[in-house]
Each structure stands twice: as C-alpha cells, then as structure tokens.
Write a protein that holds these residues in place. Structure first.
Motif, PDB file in Angstrom:
ATOM      1  N   LYS A  26       0.847  -1.192   0.000  1.00 21.66           N
ATOM      2  CA  LYS A  26       0.000   0.000   0.000  1.00 21.66           C
ATOM      3  C   LYS A  26       0.883   1.241   0.000  1.00 21.66           C
ATOM      4  N   ASP A  27       0.369   2.344  -0.551  1.00 21.66           N
ATOM      5  CA  ASP A  27       1.089   3.610  -0.522  1.00 21.66           C
ATOM      6  C   ASP A  27       1.431   3.970   0.922  1.00 21.66           C
ATOM      7  N   GLY A  28       2.678   4.328   1.165  1.00 21.99           N
ATOM      8  CA  GLY A  28       3.123   4.696   2.503  1.00 21.99           C
ATOM      9  C   GLY A  28       3.533   3.520   3.375  1.00 21.99           C
TER      10      GLY A  28
ATOM     11  N   THR B 172       6.480   4.878  -1.989  1.00 24.48           N
ATOM     12  CA  THR B 172       6.050   6.238  -2.323  1.00 24.48           C
ATOM     13  C   THR B 172       4.613   6.198  -2.835  1.00 24.48           C
ATOM     14  N   VAL B 173       3.968   7.325  -2.774  1.00 20.80           N
ATOM     15  CA  VAL B 173       2.580   7.411  -3.223  1.00 20.80           C
ATOM     16  C   VAL B 173       2.543   7.318  -4.735  1.00 20.80           C
ATOM     17  N   SER B 174       1.746   6.399  -5.248  1.00 22.59           N
ATOM     18  CA  SER B 174       1.646   6.255  -6.715  1.00 22.59           C
ATOM     19  C   SER B 174       0.808   7.376  -7.282  1.00 22.59           C
ATOM     20  N   SER B 175       1.162   7.742  -8.479  1.00 27.87           N
ATOM     21  CA  SER B 175       0.375   8.775  -9.156  1.00 27.87           C
ATOM     22  C   SER B 175      -0.867   8.132  -9.744  1.00 27.87           C
TER      23      SER B 175
END
Length: 76
Positions: A12-14, A71-74
């Motif tokens: 998951k992001d983060g 990292t947060v995905s775009s």
C-alpha cells in the motif's frame, strides 16, 4: 531485477517494508551495489528509510537488508 516491481506494487502507498538480498536471490555483493543506488536515487517506487542491515562477507561489510517506504503512486 525481475520481481522487485511486482513486490513493491503489492504494498500500500506509505507502507514500510523490508527488501533483502535473500528475497531477491542476489549475492550480497550485488545487493550492496544496488542498495547503494537506492540510497542516492530512491528505488523503483520506494525510498530507503533508517539504517541498512549489514553482513560481513570476506571481511567486508555489505548491505544485506534495507527498510523502505513505498512512495505514493500517481493516479492518472
């Protein structure tokens, strides 16, 4: 480096997780060189956090495991 991208995408992001030489089926010398680039430039979808775990191989300290944060995905 087949497999690392798939593994990172599952997080998951983060999320904070560990990547090791053993997990990637790499020799410590190969992983150490790769991990050094991750410290400088970040990895594919993650950044290294904290201190790396090192192991001694032939009298040389090599990175064998790192803790990273995805990292947060775009979202396009």
């Amino acid at each position: 480096m087949a497999g690392i991208d798939d593994f990172v995408k599952k997080q998951k992001d983060g999320a904070t997780f560990v990547i090791s030489a053993q997990m990637l089926r790499m020799k410590p010398q190969e992983f150490d060189a790769l991990a050094q680039t991750w410290f400088d430039d970040g990895g594919p979808g993650f950044n290294v956090v904290g201190m790396p775990h090192r192991t001694v191989v032939d009298g040389e300290f090599l990175i064998s495991r790192v803790t990273v944060i995805k990292t947060v995905s775009s979202r396009a």
